[in-house]
Scaffold this motif. Structure first.
Motif, short mmCIF file in Angstrom:
data_model
loop_
_atom_site.label_atom_id
_atom_site.label_comp_id
_atom_site.label_asym_id
_atom_site.label_seq_id
_atom_site.Cartn_x
_atom_site.Cartn_y
_atom_site.Cartn_z
N GLN A 85 -43.06 56.56 78.06
CA GLN A 85 -44.84 57.44 77.67
C GLN A 85 -44.88 57.55 76.22
N LEU A 86 -43.99 56.86 75.37
CA LEU A 86 -43.59 57.38 73.84
C LEU A 86 -44.51 55.51 73.29
N VAL A 87 -43.94 54.95 74.14
CA VAL A 87 -44.18 53.65 73.91
C VAL A 87 -45.48 53.45 74.56
N ALA A 88 -45.78 53.54 75.03
CA ALA A 88 -46.87 53.43 75.81
C ALA A 88 -48.14 53.97 74.76
N GLU A 89 -48.43 55.23 74.21
CA GLU A 89 -48.42 56.22 73.18
C GLU A 89 -48.98 54.62 71.82
N LYS A 90 -47.42 53.90 71.83
CA LYS A 90 -47.91 53.15 70.52
C LYS A 90 -48.52 52.01 70.21
N TYR A 91 -48.69 51.49 71.42
CA TYR A 91 -49.33 50.64 72.55
C TYR A 91 -50.69 50.88 72.11
N VAL A 132 -51.80 40.49 68.08
CA VAL A 132 -50.26 39.69 69.22
C VAL A 132 -49.62 40.29 67.75
N PHE A 133 -49.87 40.19 66.43
CA PHE A 133 -49.15 41.25 65.90
C PHE A 133 -47.11 41.66 66.22
N PRO A 134 -48.34 42.76 66.71
CA PRO A 134 -47.88 44.13 67.25
C PRO A 134 -46.75 43.78 68.59
N SER A 135 -47.48 42.62 69.22
CA SER A 135 -47.18 42.71 70.57
C SER A 135 -45.60 41.36 70.22
N ILE A 136 -45.38 41.04 69.06
CA ILE A 136 -44.42 40.58 68.91
C ILE A 136 -43.17 41.02 67.68
N SER A 137 -44.08 42.55 67.13
CA SER A 137 -43.20 43.00 66.54
C SER A 137 -42.72 43.94 66.62
N MET A 138 -43.44 44.89 67.65
CA MET A 138 -43.25 46.09 68.39
C MET A 138 -41.51 46.41 69.37
N PRO A 139 -41.33 45.21 69.89
CA PRO A 139 -40.38 45.12 70.26
C PRO A 139 -39.09 45.54 69.43
N ILE A 140 -38.81 44.43 68.29
CA ILE A 140 -37.83 44.90 67.17
C ILE A 140 -37.79 46.08 67.19
N PHE A 198 -50.30 41.38 74.91
CA PHE A 198 -49.71 42.74 74.64
C PHE A 198 -49.39 43.30 75.88
N ALA A 199 -50.33 43.24 76.54
CA ALA A 199 -49.31 43.81 78.14
C ALA A 199 -47.61 43.72 78.41
N LEU A 200 -47.39 42.72 78.45
CA LEU A 200 -46.18 41.90 78.53
C LEU A 200 -45.25 42.76 76.97
N SER A 201 -45.88 42.21 75.98
CA SER A 201 -44.64 43.07 74.70
C SER A 201 -44.93 44.46 75.50
#
Length: 214
Positions: A85-91, A132-140, A198-201
């Motif tokens: 839930q914490l991760v999903a909220e940021k997305y 795409v920007f948060p999709s690449i950076s947020m997993p990091i 974004f969804a895969l990220s």
């Protein structure tokens, strides 16, 4: 045991982040607004819009950094909220940011009586970069934390900036020369591709954050 519905948890987390953003990111928000309204006076507005979209994407990173700094990211682990839930909220927050700036751009371009095909193309670029920007950076960020991942984040920002400039130049050429031939397909491909990434990220970030040890 305290039971809270998932929707209520998401709402509470979003409200918390909005309050945190208003309290700690005022200068950042002012800078985004200033850059955005610069587009009124720039003929090449697409580049300004993309830069504003990137900055909007960085807001989520700023909130993650603040939470890591004050230790609230560890406090959440003892609350009735899961790492998922914490991760999903940021997305979700990133989607809201992208939607807000896309709506503002659409209104501005309609006021300026811009051709609808051009507006749609610009919006597709903004949405794509904004997602795409948060999709690449947020997993990091979720895997290493902001402090450890900031070097990778800075390298990523430079790479995206170079790619963004290329996209803007290519996009301007396409809009100028093929506007009547696009028929919505290129913008649709850009938006669909960015949504899938974004969804895969999000799924990747959830898995990485669940494995992360504090």
């Amino acid at each position: 045991c305290v039971y809270v519905k998932g929707g209520e948890i998401m709402k509470a987390l979003l409200i918390k982040d909005f309050y945190l953003m208003i309290k700690t990111c005022k200068l950042f928000l002012i800078m985004i607004l200033a850059i955005f309204f610069m587009a009124v006076f720039f003929p090449e507005r697409a580049a300004v819009y993309l830069y504003a979209a990137i900055l909007m994407g960085m807001l989520s990173h700023s909130l993650l950094a603040i939470e890591e700094r004050d230790g609230s990211d560890k406090y959440y682990l003892i609350c009735p909220v899961s790492k998922k839930q914490l991760v999903a909220e940021k997305y979700v927050l990133s989607v809201i940011f992208v939607a807000v700036i896309a709506l503002a751009i659409a209104v501005l371009e309609v006021i300026k009586s811009t051709d609808i095909n051009t507006v749609f193309f610009i919006l597709s670029l903004v949405v794509s970069v904004g997602l795409v920007f948060p999709s690449i950076s947020m997993p990091i960020m979720f895997r290493f934390g902001y402090a450890k991942g900031k070097i990778l984040f800075m390298c990523l920002g430079g790479l995206i900036g170079v790619c963004g400039g290329f996209i803007v130049n290519a996009g301007s050429f396409v809009v100028d020369s093929l506007a009547l031939e696009l028929n919505g397909f290129v913008p649709l491909i850009l938006i669909t591709g960015s949504v899938v990434i974004f969804a895969l990220s999000c799924l990747l970030s959830i898995k990485l954050y669940q494995k992360r040890e504090f």
